[in-house]
Enzyme design. Structure first.
Site, PDB file in Angstrom:
ATOM      1  N   LYS A 210      64.293  24.706  34.348  1.00 20.34           N
ATOM      2  CA  LYS A 210      65.057  25.730  35.458  1.00 20.34           C
ATOM      3  C   LYS A 210      64.177  26.670  35.386  1.00 20.34           C
ATOM      4  O   LYS A 210      63.664  27.312  36.777  1.00 20.34           O
ATOM      5  CB  LYS A 210      66.339  25.827  35.272  1.00 20.34           C
ATOM      6  CG  LYS A 210      66.793  26.599  36.235  1.00 20.34           C
ATOM      7  CD  LYS A 210      68.402  26.559  36.365  1.00 20.34           C
ATOM      8  CE  LYS A 210      68.785  27.242  37.433  1.00 20.34           C
ATOM      9  NZ  LYS A 210      68.506  26.324  38.741  1.00 20.34           N
TER      10      LYS A 210
ATOM     11  N   ARG B 128      66.754  25.415  30.146  1.00 21.07           N
ATOM     12  CA  ARG B 128      65.707  25.971  30.145  1.00 21.07           C
ATOM     13  C   ARG B 128      64.423  25.015  29.420  1.00 21.07           C
ATOM     14  O   ARG B 128      63.428  25.267  29.248  1.00 21.07           O
ATOM     15  CB  ARG B 128      65.702  27.097  29.120  1.00 21.07           C
ATOM     16  CG  ARG B 128      66.750  28.344  29.688  1.00 21.07           C
ATOM     17  CD  ARG B 128      66.802  29.182  28.655  1.00 21.07           C
ATOM     18  NE  ARG B 128      65.426  30.062  28.448  1.00 21.07           N
ATOM     19  CZ  ARG B 128      64.939  31.011  29.454  1.00 21.07           C
ATOM     20  NH1 ARG B 128      65.910  31.362  30.469  1.00 21.07           N
ATOM     21  NH2 ARG B 128      63.824  31.551  29.181  1.00 21.07           N
TER      22      ARG B 128
ATOM     23  N   HIS C  73      50.196  13.761  63.170  1.00 17.10           N
ATOM     24  CA  HIS C  73      49.002  14.033  62.740  1.00 17.10           C
ATOM     25  C   HIS C  73      48.615  13.676  61.483  1.00 17.10           C
ATOM     26  O   HIS C  73      47.723  14.166  60.764  1.00 17.10           O
ATOM     27  CB  HIS C  73      48.620  15.512  62.943  1.00 17.10           C
ATOM     28  CG  HIS C  73      49.168  16.382  64.043  1.00 17.10           C
ATOM     29  ND1 HIS C  73      48.157  16.071  65.219  1.00 17.10           N
ATOM     30  CD2 HIS C  73      50.087  17.113  64.420  1.00 17.10           C
ATOM     31  CE1 HIS C  73      48.718  16.779  66.165  1.00 17.10           C
ATOM     32  NE2 HIS C  73      49.885  17.435  65.903  1.00 17.10           N
TER      33      HIS C  73
ATOM     34  N   TRP D  41      61.227  23.278  25.666  1.00 15.87           N
ATOM     35  CA  TRP D  41      60.366  22.646  26.763  1.00 15.87           C
ATOM     36  C   TRP D  41      58.966  22.580  26.362  1.00 15.87           C
ATOM     37  O   TRP D  41      58.460  23.775  26.180  1.00 15.87           O
ATOM     38  CB  TRP D  41      60.560  23.409  28.102  1.00 15.87           C
ATOM     39  CG  TRP D  41      59.831  22.683  29.418  1.00 15.87           C
ATOM     40  CD1 TRP D  41      60.453  21.994  30.032  1.00 15.87           C
ATOM     41  CD2 TRP D  41      58.431  22.917  29.774  1.00 15.87           C
ATOM     42  NE1 TRP D  41      59.446  21.470  31.198  1.00 15.87           N
ATOM     43  CE2 TRP D  41      58.383  21.904  30.970  1.00 15.87           C
ATOM     44  CE3 TRP D  41      57.500  23.779  29.602  1.00 15.87           C
ATOM     45  CZ2 TRP D  41      57.258  22.136  31.848  1.00 15.87           C
ATOM     46  CZ3 TRP D  41      56.227  23.737  30.190  1.00 15.87           C
ATOM     47  CH2 TRP D  41      56.132  22.943  31.283  1.00 15.87           C
TER      48      TRP D  41
ATOM     49  N   GLU E  50      62.763  21.674  51.686  1.00  9.20           N
ATOM     50  CA  GLU E  50      63.898  21.890  50.429  1.00  9.20           C
ATOM     51  C   GLU E  50      64.542  20.392  50.225  1.00  9.20           C
ATOM     52  O   GLU E  50      64.858  20.083  49.049  1.00  9.20           O
ATOM     53  CB  GLU E  50      64.989  23.074  50.766  1.00  9.20           C
ATOM     54  CG  GLU E  50      66.028  22.902  49.807  1.00  9.20           C
ATOM     55  CD  GLU E  50      65.504  23.534  48.427  1.00  9.20           C
ATOM     56  OE1 GLU E  50      64.300  23.664  48.135  1.00  9.20           O
ATOM     57  OE2 GLU E  50      66.288  23.431  47.603  1.00  9.20           O
TER      58      GLU E  50
HETATM   59  C1  G6P Z   1      61.448  25.784  38.752  1.00  4.73           C
HETATM   60  C2  G6P Z   1      62.736  25.151  39.088  1.00  4.73           C
HETATM   61  C3  G6P Z   1      63.005  25.136  40.510  1.00  4.73           C
HETATM   62  C4  G6P Z   1      62.888  26.566  40.968  1.00  4.73           C
HETATM   63  C5  G6P Z   1      61.576  27.248  40.581  1.00  4.73           C
HETATM   64  C6  G6P Z   1      61.615  28.944  40.810  1.00  4.73           C
HETATM   65  O1  G6P Z   1      60.318  25.044  39.172  1.00  4.73           O
HETATM   66  O2  G6P Z   1      62.658  23.806  38.685  1.00  4.73           O
HETATM   67  O3  G6P Z   1      64.252  24.551  40.971  1.00  4.73           O
HETATM   68  O4  G6P Z   1      63.094  26.603  42.530  1.00  4.73           O
HETATM   69  O5  G6P Z   1      61.408  27.126  39.217  1.00  4.73           O
HETATM   70  O6  G6P Z   1      62.669  29.462  40.168  1.00  4.73           O
HETATM   71  P1  G6P Z   1      63.250  30.764  40.381  1.00  4.73           P
HETATM   72  O7  G6P Z   1      64.076  31.263  39.138  1.00  4.73           O
HETATM   73  O8  G6P Z   1      61.854  31.815  40.391  1.00  4.73           O
HETATM   74  O9  G6P Z   1      63.856  30.815  41.497  1.00  4.73           O
END
Ligand code: G6P
Length: 621
Positions: A616, A27, A517, A74, A494
C-alpha cells in the site's frame, strides 16, 4: 513497505506483536517474524508467507517475554524466504533488528563485517545493521563503557546508524537489556505509542489505536529508547528532544473489518462518511467559499498563484487529474498533473507564482516525498493533501489539507480517492472565489457538493447487486478497456487500475475518443469495454465512441444515468447511477468501477486486500 512494531510492558508481548502486525500487513506480506527477550535469552520466530503463517508457527512454538519486536516484509533485498525474513540477528544473538527501508551501502558494510568474522545468514541489507550494532555493542563492552543500564545499546545504535546510508525505521532489542527497545528513523516512518506502563512502536499509528490514542511521531534522525514506564527521544546530532505527544482521532473500530469480508469492501462502503468528513468544517456559507485551517499561506499569497502543480502516484495521481479539471474550470488557474516519480527528476522550469500540492493517502510514498523535497529545494510553496496524520509528507510540507478519511487498510485505494476529490473540489471553489467566481456560483457548487454523501450512499445501495451480477458475467475476460471523457477520463484510468491491481486482468483506461487512434485494434468479442457515460456535455460524443465499439462486436458495459433507455438499447449491460452535475460525476461513477474490480477479484479467488507484488505504501523508489 514493510511494517515494524515493538512492545514493552507488563503483558506478554507475543500476541500484541502479532495483532499489531496484522494491522500493518498492508505494508507488505512476503514474510513475517517476531523476536522477544526474557531473562537474558533471545527468542526469534519468522517465516515466509503471511501473518497467519507466523501465528501458526507461534501457536506451535510460542515466544515468552514482555518485550519484543515484529516485522511484516515487502521484499527488496533477497527473495521472500524464511532466512530473509526479519527479525535479523547480529553478533550470534546479541541483538535482533527489524527494519523498514533500504540500506544503500549494505554491500560495503557486509564486506567489512564479514572480514571481522561476522557470519551472514541472509541476503538482506538489514542483517548488516544487526551485525553492525552488535559489533559496536561488543566494542563498547570491551572498552568498559559504563553509562546507565542500557546506555551501551543506545550508543551502539547511535554509532551504527551514523554509518548507514539510505533509509531506515528500525527497532532493536538485546537479551542483555531485556526491558528495553531502541528505535531509530531516517526516511521511513516510526511512531511511538504511549500507554499506561507500556509503550509501543509501529510504522503507522493504525497499528496502535487498539492500545492507545496517544502517540509521538518521530522525526528523521531521532532515536527513541523505550521501556515499560518511560521513554526518551534524542536527535542523533542535536541531543535530547522534548517529545510532543499527540492524540489520534481514529478509534479501534476504524481498523476492524466489521461485518465485511475484506477491508476494501468496508472502505468502499465508508465513502459517504469519508466524503462527509473531508468537507466537515470546511464550508463557509456566509462567504460562499471553502475554508482550510492549515494551508499556511496568506490569502494574498494564494491570490497571486499563477500555476499549480499537482503531484502523486497511482490512485492519488488520478485524483490529481480530476483536480486539474476542477481547478482549471472553477479557479481558471493553469494546472499540471505530474507523476511524482517523473517530477523529481524532470527539473521543469518554475516561474514565480507556482505552488505544488503533493497528494497521497499514506503520506509516505517515496517518490511523492522526493518530489515534495525537490520542490521545496527550489523555494516553491509546497502543500500536502494527505490522509495519514503525522506522516512524513504531511510534516515536511509547508502546509496542507488532511483528508480525514480514517485508516485505509485495503491495498487498493478507494475512500481516500473520493476524499481527495472532495478536498480538491473545495480547493477549486476556494481559489475560484478569490478570483472571478461569484458568490451565487460558489454557493451553488458547494450546495451540490454537500449532497454528495447522501447521493454516494444511494449509489452504493443501487449499484451493489447489479455490479455483483455483472462480475459473474465478465470475470473470465482477459482484457478490459475503460473509456471516459472530460471528468470521467481520470475515472476510466482509476477503474482500469483497480481491476489490474486486485484481479490481475489486463485493463487500459483511455479518453474515450483516443480509442480510435490505436487501442480500437484490441476490440473483439472477448474484450469488454466499460464506457462511463452519464448525461453531461460530452454525452453524445461518448455515445458515438460506444457505437464504434459495438460496430466491432465489442461487449459494452455502460455506466449511465437512471432513466437512460437510449444507452440501454445500445450497450450489452448498463449500470445506472444517480445524475449529478458534470464536476461531481467522478464521485458517483467511480463507485460501480470499484465494486466491479472487487467482485471480479473475489470470483477469481484473488486476495483482494493483499494483491500479489503490491504494497500500500511504497517507500522505495
Ligand atoms: C501504491 C498503492 C496505490 C496507491 C499508490 C500511492 O502504489 O498500491 O494504491 O495509489 O501507492 O499511494 P499514496 O499513499 O501516495 O497515495
Amino acid at each position: 513497505m514493510c511494517g515494524i512494531v515493538g512492545f514493552v510492558g507488563k503483558r506478554p508481548a507475543q500476541d500484541i506483536l502479532v495483532e499489531s502486525l496484522r494491522l500493518l500487513e498492508y505494508r507488505g506480506y512476503d514474510s513475517a517474524g517476531v523476536a522477544t527477550v526474557k531473562r537474558g535469552e533471545l527468542f526469534v520466530r519468522k517465516r515466509a508467507g503471511r501473518i497467519d503463517d507466523l501465528a501458526e508457527l507461534l501457536r506451535q512454538d510460542p515466544v515468552p517475554g514482555f518485550c519484543g519486536i515484529g516485522h511484516t516484509r515487502w521484499a527488496t533485498h533477497g527473495a521472500p524466504t524464511d532466512s530473509n525474513a526479519h527479525p535479523h540477528v547480529g553478533g550470534n544473538g546479541l541483538v535482533a533488528v527489524v527494519h523498514n527501508g533500504v540500506i544503500e551501502n549494505y554491500a560495503t558494510l557486509r564486506q567489512r563485517l564479514e572480514a571481522l568474522g561476522y557470519e551472514f545468514q541472509s541476503d538482506t541489507d538489514t542483517e548488516a545493521i544487526a551485525h553492525l550494532i552488535a559489533h559496536h555493542l561488543v566494542s563498547l563492552h570491551e572498552e568498559g563503557h559504563n553509562g546507565a543500564p542500557g546506555e551501551a545499546l543506545v550508543e551502539a545504535v547511535r554509532q551504527a546508524t551514523a554509518q548507514l546510508k539510505g533509509t531506515y525505521g528500525i527497532a532493536v532489542i538485546s537479551p542483555l537489556y531485556p526491558d528495553m527497545i531502541v528505535g531509530a528513523r531516517l526516511g521511513s516512518p516510526l511512531v511511538l505509542g504511549v500507554g499506561r506502563s507500556e509503550h509501543f512502536l509501529a510504522s503507522d499509528s493504525a497499528a496502535l489505536v487498539r492500545h492507545t490514542g496517544r502517540v509521538v511521531y518521530l522525526n528523521d534522525g531521532e532515536i527513541v529508547t523505550v521501556r515499560a514506564d518511560e521513554f526518551q527521544v534524542e536527535h542523533i546530532e542535536r541531543g535530547a528532544v522534548v517529545p510532543s505527544i499527540q492524540t489520534l482521532d481514529w478509534s479501534a473500530e476504524d481498523t476492524d473489518k466489521g461485518p465485511y469480508p475484506h477491508y476494501m469492501l468496508k472502505e468502499i462502503f465508508e465513502q459517504p462518511r469519508a466524503i462527509e468528513n473531508a468537507m466537515r468544517g470546511r464550508i463557509n456559507d456566509a462567504d460562499a467559499t471553502a475554508h482550510f485551517g492549515g494551508l499556511n499561506l496568506t490569502p494574498q499569497q494564494l491570490a497571486q498563484v499563477r500555476r499549480i502543480i499537482l503531484t502523486g502516484c497511482g490512485t492519488s495521481w488520478h485524483a490529481g487529474l480530476v483536480g486539474e479539471y476542477l481547478i482549471e474550470e472553477f479557479a481558471r488557474i493553469p494546472v499540471e498533473v505530474e507523476y511524482a516519480s517523473e517530477l523529481r527528476y524532470r527539473n521543469p522550469p518554475i516561474e514565480p507564482g507556482t505552488i505544488v500540492f503533493a497528494i497521497a493517502q499514506s503520506g509516505e510514498t517515496a517518490d511523492t516525498l522526493a518530489a515534495l523535497r525537490e520542490s521545496k529545494r527550489k523555494g516553491i510553496p509546497t502543500l500536502a493533501i494527505v490522509n495519514v496524520v503525522g506522516s512524513t509528507i504531511a510534516r515536511e510540507a509547508d502546509g496542507g489539507i488532511y483528508l480525514h478519511a480514517g485508516p485505509e487498510i485495503g491495498v487498493a485505494s478507494t475512500k481516500a480517492f473520493t476524499a481527495q476529490i472532495t478536498v480538491l473540489t473545495l480547493l477549486a471553489v476556494y481559489l475560484g472565489r478569490m478570483r472571478h467566481l461569484s458568490a451565487p456560483a460558489g454557493a451553488r457548487l458547494l450546495a451540490n457538493l454537500r449532497r454528495m454523501p447522501e447521493i454516494v450512499q444511494r449509489t452504493l445501495e443501487e449499484v451493489h447487486d447489479p455490479v455483483r451480477e455483472l462480475a459473474h458475467k465478465y470475470h473470465n475476460a482477459r482484457n478490459f478497456l475503460y473509456l471516459g471523457r472530460h471528468y470521467n477520463f481520470p475515472i476510466a484510468l482509476e477503474g482500469a487500475l483497480k481491476l489490474k491491481e486486485i484481479s490481475y486482468i489486463h485493463a487500459e483506461g483511455l479518453p474515450a475518443a483516443e480509442m480510435k487512434h490505436g487501442p480500437i485494434a484490441l476490440v473483439d468479442e472477448q474484450t469488454p469495454s466499460v464506457i462511463i457515460n452519464p448525461r453531461g456535455w460530452v454525452y453524445e460524443k461518448v455515445m458515438a465512441n460506444l457505437e464504434e465499439i459495438k460496430a466491432r462486436k465489442g461487449p459494452v458495459i455502460a455506466i449511465a444515468n437512471e432513466g437512460d433507455t437510449e444507452i440501454a438499447r445500445r450497450a450489452d449491460d448498463v449500470v445506472y447511477v444517480p445524475a449529478v452535475e458534470d464536476y461531481l460525476q467522478p464521485l458517483v461513477t467511480v463507485i460501480p468501477l470499484q465494486l466491479l474490480a472487487y467482485y471480479i477479484a473475489v470470483l477469481r479467488g484473488c486476495d483482494v486486500d493483499k494483491p500479489r507484488n503490491l504494497a500500500k505504501s511504497v517507500t522505495v523508489e
